[in-house]
Scaffold this motif. Structure first.
Motif, PDB file in Angstrom:
ATOM      1  N   ALA A  45       0.821  -1.198   0.000  1.00  0.00           N
ATOM      2  CA  ALA A  45       0.000   0.000   0.000  1.00  0.00           C
ATOM      3  C   ALA A  45       0.858   1.252   0.000  1.00  0.00           C
ATOM      4  O   ALA A  45       1.967   1.278   0.562  1.00  0.00           O
ATOM      5  N   SER A 174      -5.263   3.232  -6.898  1.00  0.00           N
ATOM      6  CA  SER A 174      -5.343   3.443  -5.462  1.00  0.00           C
ATOM      7  C   SER A 174      -5.684   4.925  -5.318  1.00  0.00           C
ATOM      8  O   SER A 174      -4.826   5.766  -5.073  1.00  0.00           O
ATOM      9  N   GLN A 205      -8.378   0.228  -5.046  1.00  0.00           N
ATOM     10  CA  GLN A 205      -8.244  -0.196  -3.649  1.00  0.00           C
ATOM     11  C   GLN A 205      -9.489   0.219  -2.883  1.00  0.00           C
ATOM     12  O   GLN A 205     -10.064   1.294  -3.103  1.00  0.00           O
ATOM     13  N   ALA A 215      -6.847   6.207   7.272  1.00  0.00           N
ATOM     14  CA  ALA A 215      -6.026   6.399   6.082  1.00  0.00           C
ATOM     15  C   ALA A 215      -4.812   7.249   6.433  1.00  0.00           C
ATOM     16  O   ALA A 215      -4.901   8.197   7.219  1.00  0.00           O
ATOM     17  N   THR A 221      -4.656   6.006  -0.587  1.00  0.00           N
ATOM     18  CA  THR A 221      -4.855   4.627  -0.136  1.00  0.00           C
ATOM     19  C   THR A 221      -6.175   4.017  -0.590  1.00  0.00           C
ATOM     20  O   THR A 221      -6.472   2.881  -0.247  1.00  0.00           O
TER      21      THR A 221
END
Length: 271
Positions: A45, A174, A205, A215, A221
């Motif tokens: 990530a 993402s 994501q 987050a 993210t």
């Protein structure tokens, strides 16, 4: 061809993330899919260091993805990080490339993200080198083009893929959260489908806040809302912010009919 979009939330550990891919790929196979698409940064990530886990497309993480694809007889598309230039602002003084791996029966391709996310206060170019070329591959009687996250704001990549034969554009993302960002994601996916008269498989994501996580400030993210869009811009299916999976049946005839009705590729002029 039946495809699945696996909206996951990856973490810091590449091995744990590979286990998530294996679990979700099995679900896709059970659901009858011949291809499963995972988001950008499936390997690790954003908000974590990248240079320490970057590896070439024949490295152990990619080999693990390849093994999953082979064992399930399934095409897998997933976001990872490969080594970039030796000097830069990244950890250890190096940079990476933001890479999509597509692998499976008769498929082996890698795409490096062309448009880097230097926007909304985030500077992806500090740690990532850009790619330079569109990439397409064939599977299940269809041609697929690849794109990553911020690429979705640039129509030329999608039409370039279509000119190379793509009937489907895959966007792995993402997506950064913020005011209006989900609406922009939806709008852009529909617009790129219309620009290129291709299906758009927009796989993002999931939103960490849906799972009680916080987050990381400034890191893109994910917001979820993975979607399948028709060549005429209709949203055929969409998830919410939570992790999940959706399926779609793609038909070449639908693309051909759309291009007869809306011949934007044939009518387009370069200036």
């Amino acid at each position: 061809m039946r495809v699945a979009l696996a909206q996951i939330i990856s973490g810091r550990d590449p091995a744990a993330n590979l286990s998530i891919l294996e679990r979700e790929a099995q679900k896709a196979k059970t659901g009858g899919a011949a291809m499963v698409v995972f988001p950008e940064a499936s390997m690790r990530a954003f908000g974590n260091s990248l240079t320490d886990i970057a590896e070439p497309l024949d490295g152990p993480w990619a080999t693990g993805v390849r093994s999953i694809a082979a064992s399930l007889d399934l095409v897998v598309v997933a976001g990872m990080f490969t080594p970039g230039s030796a000097s830069g602002a990244g950890a250890g003084g190096g940079k990476v490339r933001n890479t999509l791996l597509a692998t499976g029966p008769g498929v082996e391709a890698g795409y490096d993200k062309v448009h880097l996310f230097d926007a909304f206060g985030f500077l992806e170019s500090d740690t990532v080198d850009p790619g330079t070329e569109p990439v397409t591959f064939d599977a299940g009687g269809l041609t697929f083009g690849l794109a990553t996250c911020y690429d979705i704001r640039f129509p030329a990549l999608f039409t370039a893929n279509a000119e190379r034969g793509a009937e489907v554009n895959i966007v792995c993302a993402s997506w950064a959260s913020g005011p209006g960002k989900v609406d922009q994601w939806r709008l852009l996916a529909r617009a790129r489908a219309l620009d290129s008269t291709t299906y758009v498989l927009a796989c993002g994501q999931g939103d960490p806040t849906t799972q009680g996580a916080t987050a990381k400030p400034g890191a893109p993210t994910g917001v979820g809302h993975s979607a399948v869009v028709s060549p005429l811009g209709e949203v055929l299916d969409e998830l919410d912010g939570a992790p999940g999976m959706l399926f779609a049946d793609l038909e070449p005839g639908v693309v051909q009919e759309a291009r007869q009705r809306l011949p934007v590729l044939a009518n387009r002029r370069d200036f």
